[in-house]
Design a protein around this motif. Structure first.
Motif, PDB file in Angstrom:
ATOM      1  N   LEU A  14      -6.217  -2.084   1.675  1.00  0.00           N
ATOM      2  CA  LEU A  14      -7.272  -1.219   1.133  1.00  0.00           C
ATOM      3  C   LEU A  14      -7.612  -0.009   2.005  1.00  0.00           C
ATOM      4  O   LEU A  14      -8.490   0.762   1.647  1.00  0.00           O
ATOM      5  CB  LEU A  14      -8.555  -2.047   0.905  1.00  0.00           C
ATOM      6  CG  LEU A  14      -8.487  -3.053  -0.247  1.00  0.00           C
ATOM      7  CD1 LEU A  14      -9.764  -3.884  -0.297  1.00  0.00           C
ATOM      8  CD2 LEU A  14      -8.259  -2.331  -1.577  1.00  0.00           C
ATOM      9  N   HIS A  15      -6.923   0.175   3.126  1.00  0.00           N
ATOM     10  CA  HIS A  15      -7.306   1.244   4.047  1.00  0.00           C
ATOM     11  C   HIS A  15      -6.885   2.615   3.537  1.00  0.00           C
ATOM     12  O   HIS A  15      -5.893   2.747   2.812  1.00  0.00           O
ATOM     13  CB  HIS A  15      -6.673   0.988   5.419  1.00  0.00           C
ATOM     14  CG  HIS A  15      -7.319  -0.148   6.153  1.00  0.00           C
ATOM     15  ND1 HIS A  15      -8.469   0.008   6.891  1.00  0.00           N
ATOM     16  CD2 HIS A  15      -7.000  -1.462   6.234  1.00  0.00           C
ATOM     17  CE1 HIS A  15      -8.822  -1.164   7.409  1.00  0.00           C
ATOM     18  NE2 HIS A  15      -7.944  -2.073   7.015  1.00  0.00           N
ATOM     19  N   LEU A  61      -5.637  -2.713  12.580  1.00  0.00           N
ATOM     20  CA  LEU A  61      -5.309  -3.749  13.558  1.00  0.00           C
ATOM     21  C   LEU A  61      -6.281  -4.921  13.470  1.00  0.00           C
ATOM     22  O   LEU A  61      -5.876  -6.084  13.558  1.00  0.00           O
ATOM     23  CB  LEU A  61      -5.315  -3.160  14.969  1.00  0.00           C
ATOM     24  CG  LEU A  61      -4.101  -2.274  15.317  1.00  0.00           C
ATOM     25  CD1 LEU A  61      -4.386  -1.479  16.584  1.00  0.00           C
ATOM     26  CD2 LEU A  61      -2.850  -3.119  15.482  1.00  0.00           C
ATOM     27  N   ALA A  62      -7.562  -4.609  13.262  1.00  0.00           N
ATOM     28  CA  ALA A  62      -8.553  -5.682  13.148  1.00  0.00           C
ATOM     29  C   ALA A  62      -8.268  -6.554  11.932  1.00  0.00           C
ATOM     30  O   ALA A  62      -8.369  -7.792  11.993  1.00  0.00           O
ATOM     31  CB  ALA A  62      -9.952  -5.092  13.062  1.00  0.00           C
ATOM     32  N   ASP A  63      -7.859  -5.925  10.829  1.00  0.00           N
ATOM     33  CA  ASP A  63      -7.563  -6.707   9.632  1.00  0.00           C
ATOM     34  C   ASP A  63      -6.257  -7.482   9.773  1.00  0.00           C
ATOM     35  O   ASP A  63      -6.119  -8.598   9.248  1.00  0.00           O
ATOM     36  CB  ASP A  63      -7.523  -5.794   8.411  1.00  0.00           C
ATOM     37  CG  ASP A  63      -8.921  -5.371   7.968  1.00  0.00           C
ATOM     38  OD1 ASP A  63      -9.890  -6.064   8.345  1.00  0.00           O
ATOM     39  OD2 ASP A  63      -9.039  -4.364   7.254  1.00  0.00           O
ATOM     40  N   PHE A  64      -5.298  -6.921  10.488  1.00  0.00           N
ATOM     41  CA  PHE A  64      -4.079  -7.683  10.759  1.00  0.00           C
ATOM     42  C   PHE A  64      -4.371  -8.875  11.681  1.00  0.00           C
ATOM     43  O   PHE A  64      -3.773  -9.947  11.546  1.00  0.00           O
ATOM     44  CB  PHE A  64      -3.009  -6.790  11.382  1.00  0.00           C
ATOM     45  CG  PHE A  64      -2.057  -6.198  10.371  1.00  0.00           C
ATOM     46  CD1 PHE A  64      -1.252  -7.014   9.595  1.00  0.00           C
ATOM     47  CD2 PHE A  64      -1.952  -4.827  10.211  1.00  0.00           C
ATOM     48  CE1 PHE A  64      -0.369  -6.484   8.665  1.00  0.00           C
ATOM     49  CE2 PHE A  64      -1.067  -4.273   9.295  1.00  0.00           C
ATOM     50  CZ  PHE A  64      -0.276  -5.100   8.518  1.00  0.00           C
ATOM     51  N   ARG A 294      -3.881  -7.812  19.100  1.00  0.00           N
ATOM     52  CA  ARG A 294      -3.108  -6.575  19.171  1.00  0.00           C
ATOM     53  C   ARG A 294      -2.493  -6.320  20.541  1.00  0.00           C
ATOM     54  O   ARG A 294      -1.560  -5.528  20.656  1.00  0.00           O
ATOM     55  CB  ARG A 294      -3.987  -5.393  18.762  1.00  0.00           C
ATOM     56  CG  ARG A 294      -5.087  -5.057  19.763  1.00  0.00           C
ATOM     57  CD  ARG A 294      -6.068  -4.043  19.221  1.00  0.00           C
ATOM     58  NE  ARG A 294      -6.927  -4.633  18.195  1.00  0.00           N
ATOM     59  CZ  ARG A 294      -7.840  -3.941  17.513  1.00  0.00           C
ATOM     60  NH1 ARG A 294      -8.016  -2.638  17.766  1.00  0.00           N
ATOM     61  NH2 ARG A 294      -8.585  -4.530  16.602  1.00  0.00           N
ATOM     62  N   ASP A 295      -3.009  -6.967  21.582  1.00  0.00           N
ATOM     63  CA  ASP A 295      -2.433  -6.799  22.915  1.00  0.00           C
ATOM     64  C   ASP A 295      -1.102  -7.524  23.067  1.00  0.00           C
ATOM     65  O   ASP A 295      -0.366  -7.272  24.017  1.00  0.00           O
ATOM     66  CB  ASP A 295      -3.408  -7.298  23.984  1.00  0.00           C
ATOM     67  CG  ASP A 295      -4.660  -6.442  24.068  1.00  0.00           C
ATOM     68  OD1 ASP A 295      -4.569  -5.239  23.754  1.00  0.00           O
ATOM     69  OD2 ASP A 295      -5.718  -6.988  24.426  1.00  0.00           O
ATOM     70  N   PHE A 303       2.751  -6.184  13.146  1.00  0.00           N
ATOM     71  CA  PHE A 303       1.713  -5.543  12.328  1.00  0.00           C
ATOM     72  C   PHE A 303       2.244  -4.237  11.735  1.00  0.00           C
ATOM     73  O   PHE A 303       2.058  -3.959  10.542  1.00  0.00           O
ATOM     74  CB  PHE A 303       0.469  -5.256  13.168  1.00  0.00           C
ATOM     75  CG  PHE A 303      -0.313  -6.467  13.615  1.00  0.00           C
ATOM     76  CD1 PHE A 303      -0.128  -7.698  13.008  1.00  0.00           C
ATOM     77  CD2 PHE A 303      -1.238  -6.356  14.641  1.00  0.00           C
ATOM     78  CE1 PHE A 303      -0.869  -8.813  13.428  1.00  0.00           C
ATOM     79  CE2 PHE A 303      -1.979  -7.446  15.060  1.00  0.00           C
ATOM     80  CZ  PHE A 303      -1.792  -8.684  14.461  1.00  0.00           C
ATOM     81  N   ALA A 304       2.890  -3.425  12.573  1.00  0.00           N
ATOM     82  CA  ALA A 304       3.437  -2.158  12.087  1.00  0.00           C
ATOM     83  C   ALA A 304       4.567  -2.398  11.092  1.00  0.00           C
ATOM     84  O   ALA A 304       4.647  -1.736  10.043  1.00  0.00           O
ATOM     85  CB  ALA A 304       3.928  -1.310  13.260  1.00  0.00           C
ATOM     86  N   ASP A 305       5.444  -3.347  11.404  1.00  0.00           N
ATOM     87  CA  ASP A 305       6.551  -3.652  10.490  1.00  0.00           C
ATOM     88  C   ASP A 305       6.033  -3.986   9.096  1.00  0.00           C
ATOM     89  O   ASP A 305       6.550  -3.499   8.084  1.00  0.00           O
ATOM     90  CB  ASP A 305       7.356  -4.842  11.015  1.00  0.00           C
ATOM     91  CG  ASP A 305       8.096  -4.552  12.308  1.00  0.00           C
ATOM     92  OD1 ASP A 305       8.293  -3.370  12.644  1.00  0.00           O
ATOM     93  OD2 ASP A 305       8.473  -5.526  12.986  1.00  0.00           O
ATOM     94  N   LEU A 306       5.016  -4.822   9.040  1.00  0.00           N
ATOM     95  CA  LEU A 306       4.509  -5.281   7.746  1.00  0.00           C
ATOM     96  C   LEU A 306       3.668  -4.213   7.048  1.00  0.00           C
ATOM     97  O   LEU A 306       3.629  -4.163   5.814  1.00  0.00           O
ATOM     98  CB  LEU A 306       3.699  -6.564   7.935  1.00  0.00           C
ATOM     99  CG  LEU A 306       4.553  -7.750   8.397  1.00  0.00           C
ATOM    100  CD1 LEU A 306       3.681  -8.948   8.737  1.00  0.00           C
ATOM    101  CD2 LEU A 306       5.569  -8.126   7.324  1.00  0.00           C
ATOM    102  N   LEU A 307       3.024  -3.360   7.826  1.00  0.00           N
ATOM    103  CA  LEU A 307       2.305  -2.236   7.213  1.00  0.00           C
ATOM    104  C   LEU A 307       3.271  -1.395   6.391  1.00  0.00           C
ATOM    105  O   LEU A 307       2.958  -0.991   5.264  1.00  0.00           O
ATOM    106  CB  LEU A 307       1.650  -1.385   8.310  1.00  0.00           C
ATOM    107  CG  LEU A 307       0.965  -0.098   7.834  1.00  0.00           C
ATOM    108  CD1 LEU A 307      -0.231  -0.415   6.939  1.00  0.00           C
ATOM    109  CD2 LEU A 307       0.530   0.745   9.031  1.00  0.00           C
ATOM    110  N   TYR A 308       4.458  -1.154   6.944  1.00  0.00           N
ATOM    111  CA  TYR A 308       5.418  -0.316   6.227  1.00  0.00           C
ATOM    112  C   TYR A 308       6.190  -1.087   5.166  1.00  0.00           C
ATOM    113  O   TYR A 308       6.363  -0.610   4.044  1.00  0.00           O
ATOM    114  CB  TYR A 308       6.375   0.347   7.229  1.00  0.00           C
ATOM    115  CG  TYR A 308       5.647   1.340   8.100  1.00  0.00           C
ATOM    116  CD1 TYR A 308       5.045   2.463   7.531  1.00  0.00           C
ATOM    117  CD2 TYR A 308       5.502   1.127   9.458  1.00  0.00           C
ATOM    118  CE1 TYR A 308       4.336   3.365   8.316  1.00  0.00           C
ATOM    119  CE2 TYR A 308       4.792   2.022  10.251  1.00  0.00           C
ATOM    120  CZ  TYR A 308       4.204   3.137   9.671  1.00  0.00           C
ATOM    121  OH  TYR A 308       3.489   4.017  10.440  1.00  0.00           O
TER     122      TYR A 308
END
Length: 506
Positions: A14-15, A61-64, A294-295, A303-308
């Motif tokens: 939803l972002h 990142l918080a939602d992931f 996230r650290d 997280f980035a892989d799945l965002l895309y």
């Protein structure tokens, strides 16, 4: 109240969708937040992981992180390191980290004993116990070949202790090429197969034995070393048990470089560098095991892989190594990522939605003159990883490495910024994501850390998608049909029948 997995995914989707340039303009601390240097410890070099040129934000990142909690990520990670079953379809653990000293105590102890057995054999070969050995032909396929081929190519370029040739293709041209480069009188053969029944590997192994015998080697079978999880099969095939290097059934093929499958690496570079490779991987194991949210660098990458792949619909992910020593890394990652996560159902057998993108890539700067046209001006969204080293791998004029790094960094900047033009043919839309992994050097420890990073990244992706990354049933169907063709008596579709007739096969 904790979110369910579906609710967490809905929140991630939803972002708003600002451009990369807007993200940098709105957050002056963006690089500090998303570019993290990991020190491997001791005398080992460090690695910088920069995900700032992706569309990750604090909010996403918080939602992931909430998705990771809903996916029981911490629990699944703990199960893997504890040696519990994380491959439910086959009822197996996945204990590749134990091979590096991080895992269940009993598994670590077993791995240490098997590694000591391998060390003694490697040292014996180097010390001349088998006579003068200048060449090793390593026969395997899939994970039994891709990892060793990559590691030998990356680490053994400067005067290898033994000249290693990795052969995987059943096409006899590949094996003949190795024969041409080797003297049979000073050649050993390593046969790498988890089951010691893989048809491509065993056929190549038999041909290698024949080549040795035909060229005057009186005891050809005495030149064979077996690398397998089925030692009894190797004995049946004719390998003396003193030259069998086992590894555990809980180690999958594409995760097996750290086991006896790494024998050709140790033979080529020596035991000290092989151990350094394990130590670098172990340092990353500890980071992955002990760091949350996230650290955790593999989790952040996932997280980035799945965002895309899931939210923005990217169907591929590209990897470009700006270092000739890592030229085989995209091939290795193709198997690691696509064989692990190329699934269409969840652990429970339900439709999964999009999973692994197609992994592909190449070597910079060659790729700039081949595929970067599409990346800059094509219609596909392709997230990119750039991998480079601060220290050069050559001793030539420093201009070579300076130009290499300038091109690497320039591509990431250009993909992000783009360039507007009134001429549509010269317009670059920009806003195209990339990540950069910058190593201090490509030595054995850094190499081990890089591979462990990608293993854990693959696992993190799988957990968040609720799929099993440790089975690979998709590779079996074609093999079954090939066996039916060999056996004869079955009919196939008209096209296949015509092809078999045209080739005189079956």
């Amino acid at each position: 109240m904790a979110l369910s997995r579906d609710e967490a995914w809905e929140k991630v989707a939803l972002h708003p969708d600002p451009t990369l340039e807007e993200l940098f303009a709105d957050d002056c601390d963006r690089v500090d937040k998303l570019a993290t240097r990991l020190e491997l410890g001791g005398d080992m070099p460090g690695i910088l992981f920069d995900w700032s040129k992706t569309h990750l934000t604090d909010e996403i990142l918080a939602d992931f992180e909430a998705l990771a909690r809903a996916s029981d990520f911490a629990e699944m990670r703990a199960k893997m390191f504890a040696g519990e079953v994380v491959n439910p379809t086959e009822g197996r653990a996945a204990e590749h980290s134990a091979l590096r000293g991080v895992g269940k105590d009993s598994s670590v102890e077993e791995a240490e004993a098997l590694r000591e057995r391998m060390r003694l054999l490697v040292n014996a070969l180097h010390e001349g116990a088998f006579g003068e050995i200048k060449h090793l032909i390593h026969v395997g396929i899939g994970g039994s070949a891709l990892g060793p081929d990559l590691a030998v190519d990356a680490l053994a370029r400067d005067l290898p202790l033994v000249d290693v040739h990795v052969v995987s293709n059943i096409d006899g041209v590949a094996l003949e090429e190795a024969f041409e480069a080797c003297d049979p009188q000073t050649t050993f053969v390593a046969v790498a197969s988890k089951t010691f029944t893989t048809i491509e590997t065993m056929t190549n192994a038999q041909s290698a034995l024949k080549w040795l015998a035909d060229n005057g080697v009186s005891d050809a079978s005495g030149r064979v070393i077996a690398l397998t999880a089925a030692p009894e099969k190797a004995v049946e095939w004719g390998v003396d048990e003193t030259r069998i290097l086992p590894f555990a059934e809980s180690v999958g093929g594409r995760y097996s470089l750290w086991s006896s499958i790494g024998f050709p690496v140790a033979v080529a570079v020596g035991w000290e560098d092989f151990q350094a490779m394990l130590d670098g991987a172990a340092a990353f194991d500890q980071h992955f095991r002990d760091t949350d949210g996230r650290d955790n660098l593999p989790l952040r990458a996932a997280f980035a892989d799945l965002l895309y792949a899931r939210i923005k619909g990217a169907q591929t992910r590209a990897v470009f190594a700006y270092d000739e020593r890592l030229r085989l890394l995209p091939d290795y990652l193709q198997q690691l990522e696509m064989e692990s996560n190329g699934k269409s159902v969840t652990v429970d057998g339900k439709p999964s939605g999009p999973t692994a993108p197609i992994t592909w890539g190449g070597v910079g700067t060659d790729a700039q003159h081949a595929v970067f046209q599409l990346l800059h001006q094509g219609t596909h969204l392709v997230p990119i990883d750039f991998i480079a080293s601060i220290e050069p791998g050559d001793t030539l004029d420093a201009a070579h490495h300076t130009i290499l790094l300038m091109n690497c960094f320039a591509q990431g900047a250009a993909l992000m910024a783009g360039k507007s033009s009134d001429d549509p043919h010269r317009n670059y839309p920009g806003n195209r994501p990339s990540a950069t992994i910058l190593c201090d050097d490509i030595d054995a420890a850094t190499f081990g850390a890089l591979i462990a990073f990608h293993e854990h990244r693959t696992f993190a992706n799988a957990v968040l998608m609720d799929i099993n990354p440790f089975d690979q049933f998709g590779v079996e169907l074609g093999k079954e049909i090939a066996k039916k063709i060999e056996k004869g008596g079955e009919r196939f579709d008209a096209s296949t029948e015509a092809l078999l007739k045209a080739a005189g096969v079956g």
